[in-house]
Design an enzyme around this catalytic site. Structure first.
Site, PDB file in Angstrom:
ATOM      1  NE  ARG A  46     -21.823  -5.326  27.350  1.00 18.43           N
ATOM      2  CZ  ARG A  46     -21.079  -4.294  27.154  1.00 18.43           C
ATOM      3  NH1 ARG A  46     -21.448  -2.987  27.927  1.00 18.43           N
ATOM      4  NH2 ARG A  46     -19.861  -4.232  26.802  1.00 18.43           N
TER       5      ARG A  46
ATOM      6  CE  LYS B  46     -20.494  -5.632  19.287  1.00 19.72           C
ATOM      7  NZ  LYS B  46     -19.946  -5.254  20.484  1.00 19.72           N
TER       8      LYS B  46
ATOM      9  CD  GLN C 225     -10.796 -13.712  16.711  1.00 20.88           C
ATOM     10  OE1 GLN C 225     -11.645 -12.872  16.474  1.00 20.88           O
ATOM     11  NE2 GLN C 225      -9.745 -13.504  17.492  1.00 20.88           N
TER      12      GLN C 225
ATOM     13  CG  ASN D 179     -60.015  13.184 -15.384  1.00 20.24           C
ATOM     14  OD1 ASN D 179     -59.660  14.055 -14.633  1.00 20.24           O
ATOM     15  ND2 ASN D 179     -61.193  12.436 -14.986  1.00 20.24           N
TER      16      ASN D 179
ATOM     17  CB  ALA E   7     -63.340   8.447  -8.346  1.00 19.58           C
TER      18      ALA E   7
ATOM     19  CB  SER F 276     -66.348   7.647 -11.751  1.00 20.52           C
ATOM     20  OG  SER F 276     -66.015   8.843 -11.605  1.00 20.52           O
TER      21      SER F 276
HETATM   22  C1  UD1 Z   1     -10.544  -2.390  22.469  1.00 16.69           C
HETATM   23  C2  UD1 Z   1      -9.440  -1.934  23.070  1.00 16.69           C
HETATM   24  C3  UD1 Z   1      -9.362  -0.863  23.770  1.00 16.69           C
HETATM   25  C4  UD1 Z   1     -10.159   0.140  23.327  1.00 16.69           C
HETATM   26  C5  UD1 Z   1     -11.710  -0.162  22.904  1.00 16.69           C
HETATM   27  C6  UD1 Z   1     -12.326   0.877  22.079  1.00 16.69           C
HETATM   28  C7  UD1 Z   1      -7.861  -3.847  22.930  1.00 16.69           C
HETATM   29  C8  UD1 Z   1      -7.190  -5.137  23.556  1.00 16.69           C
HETATM   30  N1  UD1 Z   1      -8.493  -3.120  23.456  1.00 16.69           N
HETATM   31  O1  UD1 Z   1     -11.028  -3.029  23.808  1.00 16.69           O
HETATM   32  O2  UD1 Z   1      -8.165  -0.166  24.073  1.00 16.69           O
HETATM   33  O3  UD1 Z   1     -10.431   1.345  24.265  1.00 16.69           O
HETATM   34  O4  UD1 Z   1     -11.622  -1.318  21.984  1.00 16.69           O
HETATM   35  O5  UD1 Z   1     -13.778   0.124  21.840  1.00 16.69           O
HETATM   36  O6  UD1 Z   1      -7.717  -3.876  21.648  1.00 16.69           O
HETATM   37  N2  UD1 Z   1     -13.243  -8.504  18.374  1.00 16.69           N
HETATM   38  C9  UD1 Z   1     -12.659  -9.598  17.559  1.00 16.69           C
HETATM   39  N3  UD1 Z   1     -12.296 -10.885  17.889  1.00 16.69           N
HETATM   40  C10 UD1 Z   1     -11.869 -10.725  19.199  1.00 16.69           C
HETATM   41  C11 UD1 Z   1     -11.977  -9.772  19.991  1.00 16.69           C
HETATM   42  C12 UD1 Z   1     -12.691  -8.650  19.504  1.00 16.69           C
HETATM   43  O7  UD1 Z   1     -13.138  -9.523  16.156  1.00 16.69           O
HETATM   44  O8  UD1 Z   1     -11.351 -11.843  19.657  1.00 16.69           O
HETATM   45  C13 UD1 Z   1     -13.436  -7.301  17.568  1.00 16.69           C
HETATM   46  C14 UD1 Z   1     -15.024  -7.006  18.314  1.00 16.69           C
HETATM   47  O9  UD1 Z   1     -16.043  -7.729  17.556  1.00 16.69           O
HETATM   48  C15 UD1 Z   1     -15.099  -5.590  18.418  1.00 16.69           C
HETATM   49  C16 UD1 Z   1     -13.558  -5.138  18.480  1.00 16.69           C
HETATM   50  O10 UD1 Z   1     -12.815  -6.324  17.972  1.00 16.69           O
HETATM   51  O11 UD1 Z   1     -15.592  -5.091  17.068  1.00 16.69           O
HETATM   52  C17 UD1 Z   1     -13.255  -4.729  19.950  1.00 16.69           C
HETATM   53  O12 UD1 Z   1     -13.481  -5.782  20.745  1.00 16.69           O
HETATM   54  P1  UD1 Z   1     -13.900  -5.475  22.211  1.00 16.69           P
HETATM   55  O13 UD1 Z   1     -13.952  -6.965  22.998  1.00 16.69           O
HETATM   56  O14 UD1 Z   1     -14.922  -4.485  22.313  1.00 16.69           O
HETATM   57  O15 UD1 Z   1     -12.636  -4.669  22.965  1.00 16.69           O
HETATM   58  P2  UD1 Z   1     -12.572  -4.016  24.171  1.00 16.69           P
HETATM   59  O16 UD1 Z   1     -12.328  -4.717  25.295  1.00 16.69           O
HETATM   60  O17 UD1 Z   1     -13.704  -3.079  24.259  1.00 16.69           O
END
Ligand code: UD1
Ligand code: MG
Length: 457
Positions: free
Chosen positions: A16, A23, A74, A374, A377, A402
């Site tokens: 998004r 991001k 990852q 000084n 200008a 100047s």
């Molecule tokens: C997660 C939490 C949720 C919490 C919310 C707060 C879980 C299952 N859920 O949900 O309880 O309320 O955050 O914002 O943990 N990321 C990785 N690898 C992945 C997936 C995510 O590095 O495979 C990182 C994302 O870049 C991000 C963070 O983990 O920085 C959170 O991931 P996101 O997908 O936003 O989790 P939410 O579904 O929002």
């Protein structure tokens, strides 16, 4: 707490944001989001800081490149639990692991420190929200003990009513975390390995689950879109403005100030509207900054006034100076006390001595200027021959007329006077008038050309 390690999750795609950049590399207050998190983590003196990256390839490790951070890839990204799993081979069993999010940039040291004070067990950072939509909910039993976290997509309408949400940030004993992570399943609405499932496992194992609340809600605000980033940027600017006010700084408008770094102010500092401070800026007592100045990595000493629209970059300005309006101090400008720099004067890599003045339309580059000089200008130091840079030395008590060009390398000796309109290519003797100028002459009877007017019929 001993043996603390930090894992920062930063592999998410950030769909998004509608950007080619990962991001976490988008900036808030002039610094990438993940850098904010890394810098905050550093304050805890962790044994290891591990950044889990994925989307955007090597961009995240490259942007952060630092010997005290480890990076793990990852790929693919199968959820927050899977992300933490990737870091586990780098962590020894002793001590605790703190999980932070690369897209939750404003988490503060005090809150994390408080999490470290809860004692043994699993500690969750939670917050009560008026609108908890999208977050995992903290489910407690009748005695108020946490029993699980349920993601919104898996929640019953009853659980969706819960206002206490998971911020995602947690602190867990590393040994137990490792065991719990190996037991994660993907039998949930998103088919992901949820880190949050370790809470139920901790409860089943009889491990205490503590919760801590952040001092401010903005600390745990996550960023998913440019619009959320813009809102958090303003929130953060307001926080910084209020901190400055609390220290006695006068701000003409708290909504029209941008601090993208650290701004330290003495007593009775005044800052007019529209100023931007970047990097590390220090303003001494009674410093006044006029409207729309941009000041970056600079120190400005007591009593100095910076008039509007001045740009100051990597410079040191002494006490009781008057700079601007429209002055430009570039890297390496070092001004002693009571120096005056006026409009459209550019100073680069130059030292200007006590009480010297360059008030109008000048370029001073690679120069050493003494006291009480000084600079007239339109004076220009010709410091560059197309290949090399040379220095101009102007000793104490010199007066430069100047529209003078000083062709470096050249030394203007103490007490010299340079006649206006001179091009100075050789060193001048002290206390004498030196000038280079063609003689003025008058051509009598000369008439100015006139335009040919069309003949009217
Ligand atoms: C997660 C939490 C949720 C919490 C919310 C707060 C879980 C299952 N859920 O949900 O309880 O309320 O955050 O914002 O943990 N990321 C990785 N690898 C992945 C997936 C995510 O590095 O495979 C990182 C994302 O870049 C991000 C963070 O983990 O920085 C959170 O991931 P996101 O997908 O936003 O989790 P939410 O579904 O929002
Ligand atoms: Mg999220």
């Amino acid at each position: 707490m001993n043996n603390l390690n930090v894992v920062i999750l930063a592999a998410g795609k950030g769909t998004r944001m509608y950007s080619d950049k990962p991001k976490v590399l988008h900036a808030l207050a002039g610094k990438t989001m993940v850098r904010h998190v890394v810098d905050c983590a550093k304050l805890l003196h962790p044994g290891k800081t591990i950044v889990v990256y994925g989307h955007g390839g090597e961009a995240v490790p490259q942007a952060l490149s630092s010997s005290d951070i480890s990076f793990v890839l990852q790929e693919p990204q199968l959820g927050t639990g899977h992300a933490v799993q990737q870091a586990m081979p780098l962590l020894a069993d002793e001590g605790y692991t703190l999980v932070l999010y690369g897209d939750v940039p404003l988490i503060q040291y005090a809150t994390l420190h408080q999490m470290q004070q809860t004692g043994s067990g699993l500690t969750l950072l939670t917050v009560n929200m008026d609108n908890p939509a999208g977050y995992g909910r903290i489910v407690r039993n009748e005695s108020g003990d946490v029993i699980s976290i349920v993601e919104e997509k898996d929640a019953t309408p009853e659980i969706r009513e819960i206002r206490e949400v998971n911020t995602g940030i947690l602190l867990a004993p590393t040994k137990l975390l490792r065991t719990w992570l190996t037991g994660l399943q993907t039998n949930n609405a998103q088919g992901e390995y949820y880190l949050t499932d370790i809470v139920g496992m901790a409860v089943d194992a009889g491990v205490a689950v503590h919760t801590v609340q952040p001092a401010f809600e903005w600390e745990i605000q996550g960023i998913n879109s440019k619009s959320q980033l813009a809102v958090l940027e303003r929130t953060w600017q307001r926080v910084q403005a209020n901190r400055l006010l609390a220290f006695g700084v006068t701000l003409m408008d708290t909504e029209r100030l941008d601090v993208r770094g650290e701004l330290a102010c003495g007593r009775d500092v005044e800052i007019d509207v529209g100023c931007i401070f970047e990097g590390k800026v220090t303003l001494g007592n009674k410093v006044q900054i006029g409207a729309y100045c941009i000041i970056r990595n600079a120190t400005i000493a007591e009593g100095t006034q910076i008039a509007p629209y001045s740009h100051i970059d990597e410079s040191v300005v002494g006490a009781d100076c008057r700079i601007g309006p429209y002055a430009r101090l570039r890297p390496g400008a070092k001004l002693h006390n009571e120096v005056h720099v006026g409009n459209f004067v550019e100073i680069k890599n130059s030292e200007i001595g006590f009480n010297s003045k360059a008030n109008h339309l000048s370029y001073i580059g690679d120069a050493s200027i003494g006291a009480r000089v000084n600079v007239g200008a339109g004076t220009i130091t010709c410091n560059y021959d197309g290949a090399n840079k040379y220095r101009t030395i102007i000793e104490d008590d010199v007066f430069i007329g100047s529209d003078t060009q000083l062709v470096a390398p050249v030394t203007i000796a103490k007490g010299s006077t340079i006649g206006a309109g001179s091009t100075i290519t050789r060193n001048t003797p002290p206390d004498e008038l030196t000038l280079s100028r063609s003689k003025q002459l008058t051509i009598s009877g000369w008439s100015r050309p006139v335009k040919n007017k069309p003949v009217s019929s």
